[in-house]
Design a protein around this motif. Structure first.
Motif, mmCIF file in Angstrom:
data_model
loop_
_atom_site.group_PDB
_atom_site.id
_atom_site.type_symbol
_atom_site.label_atom_id
_atom_site.label_comp_id
_atom_site.label_asym_id
_atom_site.label_seq_id
_atom_site.Cartn_x
_atom_site.Cartn_y
_atom_site.Cartn_z
ATOM 1 N N LEU A 173 0.829 -1.210 0.000
ATOM 2 C CA LEU A 173 0.000 0.000 0.000
ATOM 3 C C LEU A 173 0.867 1.265 0.000
ATOM 4 O O LEU A 173 0.522 2.252 -0.658
ATOM 5 N N ALA A 174 1.976 1.237 0.710
ATOM 6 C CA ALA A 174 2.891 2.393 0.700
ATOM 7 C C ALA A 174 3.430 2.626 -0.706
ATOM 8 O O ALA A 174 3.478 3.771 -1.175
ATOM 9 N N ASP A 175 3.820 1.554 -1.383
ATOM 10 C CA ASP A 175 4.308 1.680 -2.759
ATOM 11 C C ASP A 175 3.226 2.292 -3.658
ATOM 12 O O ASP A 175 3.506 3.167 -4.470
ATOM 13 N N ALA A 176 1.987 1.826 -3.486
ATOM 14 C CA ALA A 176 0.881 2.345 -4.290
ATOM 15 C C ALA A 176 0.623 3.819 -3.981
ATOM 16 O O ALA A 176 0.348 4.611 -4.892
ATOM 17 N N ALA A 177 0.729 4.195 -2.706
ATOM 18 C CA ALA A 177 0.526 5.596 -2.330
ATOM 19 C C ALA A 177 1.596 6.485 -2.957
ATOM 20 O O ALA A 177 1.302 7.575 -3.456
ATOM 21 N N LEU A 178 2.826 6.014 -2.937
ATOM 22 C CA LEU A 178 3.930 6.813 -3.464
ATOM 23 C C LEU A 178 3.893 6.913 -4.990
ATOM 24 O O LEU A 178 4.345 7.911 -5.562
ATOM 25 N N ALA A 179 3.330 5.910 -5.647
ATOM 26 C CA ALA A 179 3.248 5.912 -7.112
ATOM 27 C C ALA A 179 1.955 6.539 -7.623
ATOM 28 O O ALA A 179 1.860 6.890 -8.796
ATOM 29 N N GLY A 180 0.984 6.695 -6.745
ATOM 30 C CA GLY A 180 -0.332 7.132 -7.177
ATOM 31 C C GLY A 180 -0.556 8.625 -7.099
ATOM 32 O O GLY A 180 0.310 9.399 -6.707
ATOM 33 N N GLN A 181 -1.742 9.000 -7.487
ATOM 34 C CA GLN A 181 -2.202 10.381 -7.431
ATOM 35 C C GLN A 181 -3.380 10.436 -6.460
ATOM 36 O O GLN A 181 -4.352 9.695 -6.641
ATOM 37 N N PRO A 182 -3.331 11.305 -5.448
ATOM 38 C CA PRO A 182 -4.396 11.331 -4.450
ATOM 39 C C PRO A 182 -5.804 11.552 -4.999
ATOM 40 O O PRO A 182 -6.774 11.103 -4.403
ATOM 41 N N LEU A 183 -5.928 12.220 -6.141
ATOM 42 C CA LEU A 183 -7.263 12.492 -6.679
ATOM 43 C C LEU A 183 -7.610 11.624 -7.889
ATOM 44 O O LEU A 183 -8.590 11.885 -8.588
ATOM 45 N N ALA A 184 -6.857 10.566 -8.123
ATOM 46 C CA ALA A 184 -7.136 9.678 -9.260
ATOM 47 C C ALA A 184 -8.516 9.044 -9.153
ATOM 48 O O ALA A 184 -9.141 8.742 -10.165
ATOM 49 N N TRP A 185 -9.016 8.893 -7.959
ATOM 50 C CA TRP A 185 -10.325 8.273 -7.761
ATOM 51 C C TRP A 185 -11.455 9.099 -8.376
ATOM 52 O O TRP A 185 -12.556 8.586 -8.616
ATOM 53 N N LEU A 186 -11.195 10.381 -8.687
ATOM 54 C CA LEU A 186 -12.227 11.226 -9.299
ATOM 55 C C LEU A 186 -12.494 10.858 -10.757
ATOM 56 O O LEU A 186 -13.503 11.267 -11.324
ATOM 57 N N ASN A 187 -11.586 10.131 -11.365
ATOM 58 C CA ASN A 187 -11.730 9.711 -12.771
ATOM 59 C C ASN A 187 -11.676 8.193 -12.874
ATOM 60 O O ASN A 187 -10.763 7.634 -13.465
ATOM 61 N N PRO A 188 -12.676 7.522 -12.302
ATOM 62 C CA PRO A 188 -12.642 6.057 -12.345
ATOM 63 C C PRO A 188 -12.892 5.532 -13.749
ATOM 64 O O PRO A 188 -13.530 6.218 -14.567
ATOM 65 N N PRO A 189 -12.375 4.362 -14.050
ATOM 66 C CA PRO A 189 -12.671 3.782 -15.364
ATOM 67 C C PRO A 189 -14.168 3.479 -15.451
ATOM 68 O O PRO A 189 -14.799 3.119 -14.468
ATOM 69 N N ARG A 190 -14.720 3.685 -16.629
ATOM 70 C CA ARG A 190 -16.151 3.419 -16.825
ATOM 71 C C ARG A 190 -16.387 1.915 -16.917
ATOM 72 O O ARG A 190 -15.613 1.192 -17.519
ATOM 73 N N GLN A 191 -17.480 1.507 -16.312
ATOM 74 C CA GLN A 191 -17.851 0.098 -16.358
ATOM 75 C C GLN A 191 -18.571 -0.167 -17.676
ATOM 76 O O GLN A 191 -19.424 0.601 -18.096
ATOM 77 N N SER A 192 -18.204 -1.247 -18.298
ATOM 78 C CA SER A 192 -18.890 -1.591 -19.553
ATOM 79 C C SER A 192 -20.264 -2.154 -19.220
ATOM 80 O O SER A 192 -20.470 -2.797 -18.201
ATOM 81 N N GLU A 193 -21.203 -1.884 -20.116
ATOM 82 C CA GLU A 193 -22.579 -2.333 -19.845
ATOM 83 C C GLU A 193 -22.905 -3.557 -20.611
ATOM 84 O O GLU A 193 -22.390 -3.975 -21.538
#
Length: 193
Positions: A173-193
């Motif tokens: 999780l630390a590795d993911a935090a350091l590699a990630g963007q804190p606001l990336a969750w605002l642009n989630p991938p769209r779910q296919s229908e």
């Protein structure tokens, strides 16, 4: 003792814990954060991280969340003592502070809280190890967020928090935090229908 007296004692602890919503995490001032998170905000996300880590590590998520929620409650009485100040100050052990905080609570409440704090402080159970990792990981995540907000002087918090992690899941999780963007969750991938 009467039920009213027991309720008043428990409510006293609840009121006291509410102070944590107004008490700042003081170490961030050294990094240049003008309005740092409160102790309660830190404890809330520590509990969330603790539940996630518990699920990843096979620990009891409810117990871990309880340990996380209580891990800094003593700071209503001793404040959030920055790491540098600990060189010069000696505070009562957290277990002692907790015992005083819950002295007027009903015995079952006092026992539940003091046992949880003692478990966290001893750091011997899987739940306590995970809760301690959650505390350190929350500090690391907060440092990453502050860095993304333009506070550059946070690397020491990242380094010391990461060095204290014990579980494999916390390291991932630390590795993911350091590699990630804190606001990336605002642009989630769209779910296919």
């Amino acid at each position: 003792m009467s039920d009213d007296h027991d309720a008043a004692g428990a409510m006293s602890f609840i009121f006291e814990a509410g102070v944590l919503k107004r008490a700042a995490r003081t170490g961030w001032w050294f990094a240049g954060v003008k309005h740092p998170e409160s102790i309660a905000e830190h404890s809330f996300r520590t509990a969330i991280i603790g539940m996630v880590l518990a699920a990843m590590e096979g620990a009891d998520p409810g117990r871990v969340a309880m340990l996380c929620a209580l891990h800094d409650t003593q700071e209503t009485r001793i404040t959030d003592i920055p790491h540098i100040a600990k060189r010069y100050l000696t505070a009562a052990p957290n277990t002692t502070v907790t015992a005083d905080q819950v002295a007027a609570c009903p015995p079952a409440v006092a026992e539940a809280i003091t046992a949880a704090v003692a478990e966290y402080e001893a750091g011997q159970t899987l739940e306590a190890v995970v809760a301690r990792d959650a505390d350190k990981l929350e500090c690391l995540v907060q440092a990453v967020e502050y860095r993304h907000q333009g506070i550059d002087n946070v690397q020491r918090w990242i380094d010391s928090s990461r060095a204290a992690l014990r579980t494999a899941s916390a390291h991932r999780l630390a590795d993911a935090a350091l590699a990630g963007q804190p606001l990336a969750w605002l642009n989630p991938p769209r779910q296919s229908e």
